[in-house]
Design a protein around this motif. Structure first.
Motif: not given
Length: 299
Positions: A60-62, A124-126, A133-138
């Motif tokens: 998460v956050g990466e 919350d997904i970028t 790439t996939v980034t989960l902010h939470r």
């Protein structure tokens, strides 16, 4: 020739016909078409702790580089989420777990997520298209049940294009390519949402997909009346089933689920906007269709 197998918690049957290929060659092509189902499942299943989509929870956050087998269906799911203003949302995995949809059909083991907020959404997904790439902010449990199977069907179809005709049936997600041995389009029956074994209509299709989402498919044992399709809290009556005809199975798969969530009015508008055809069957068995649906019916 037909081969059947179980993948992605459903029975899949692949039929291939050709006047120009030996039986053994048809068999090899079908074997090649089977492989994508297991590969997509390994990447996209939220029920498997070792899947790509599940491993995102450990970062998460990466920004995590993922394979095309995860990136493409997730990108499509987020696009539909954006079009529907989040009423269709692949971030509902934790909600699905709480409804009891948390058991891996292969191992029988239950998987439960911790520390996942109730208010997470697709926002919350970028994604980063350039770097894949996939980034989960939470913490988000991503559920790709409305796109992954259709994606696997589309990948399987690419392995069968040289045959005269073929049908891939993955538990209601169907792609029919080419023609039958008699030179006519494939005939596909649409399941009656309330009578087991009965059909409500028959389609004649070639080189397109037909996918049906229904409230009868999987019922929650935790919340009476709930199914595997998470409906928003809104007024009006939700369809018993929605069938969509589209060029690709992933599109038909996702849009049939989205139209279930939106209901008949907004759902028909969505299908028209996306240039696909659909049939809505309501709980009282009344029906609504898009404008060109009749073109595909085989009466």
């Amino acid at each position: 020739m037909q081969k059947a197998f179980v993948a992605m918690d459903t029975r899949v049957a692949i039929t291939g016909v050709s006047r120009h290929h030996a039986e053994a060659d048809i068999g090899l092509r079908i074997e090649s078409a089977i492989r994508p189902f297991y590969e997509v499942e390994a990447s996209c299943s939220r029920f498997r702790s070792d899947s790509e989509v599940r491993r995102l929870l450990h970062h998460v956050g990466e920004a995590v580089v993922v394979s095309p087998l995860l990136y493409h269906p997730l990108r499509f799911a987020l696009t539909i989420a954006d079009i529907t203003a989040g009423q269709f949302d692949p971030a509902v995995g934790r909600r699905m777990e709480r409804l009891g949809f948390a058991i891996d059909y292969q191992s029988g083991c239950s998987i439960a997520s911790v520390s996942v907020p109730d208010d997470v959404t697709y926002r919350d997904i970028t994604l980063d298209d350039e770097h894949r790439t996939v980034t989960l902010h939470r913490p988000v449990v991503i559920d790709l049940g409305a796109v992954a199977k259709g994606f696997a069907v589309d990948l399987a179809a690419t392995q069968l294009q040289e045959l005269d005709g073929f049908v891939i049936d993955a538990g209601g997600d169907i792609y029919a390519g080419g023609l039958r041995p008699d030179g006519k389009p494939w005939r596909i029956g649409i399941r009656h949402p309330r009578v087991s074994g009965a059909t409500v209509a028959t389609l004649a299709i070639s080189n397109c997909a037909v996918c049906t989402s229904g409230d009868y498919e999987r019922k929650s044992r935790v919340e009476p009346g709930a199914s595997h399709i998470v409906l928003p809290q809104r007024g009006g009556t939700s369809p018993a089933s929605v069938t969509v005809i589209a060029r690709y199975a992933m599109m038909a798969d996702a849009l049939s689920t989205a139209a279930m969530v939106l209901g008949p009015d907004e759902g028909r508008a969505l299908l028209a906007k996306c240039g696909v055809e659909g049939l809505f069957i309501m709980p009282d068995l009344s029906t609504f269709t898009t404008d060109q649906w009749e073109v595909y019916t085989d009466e």
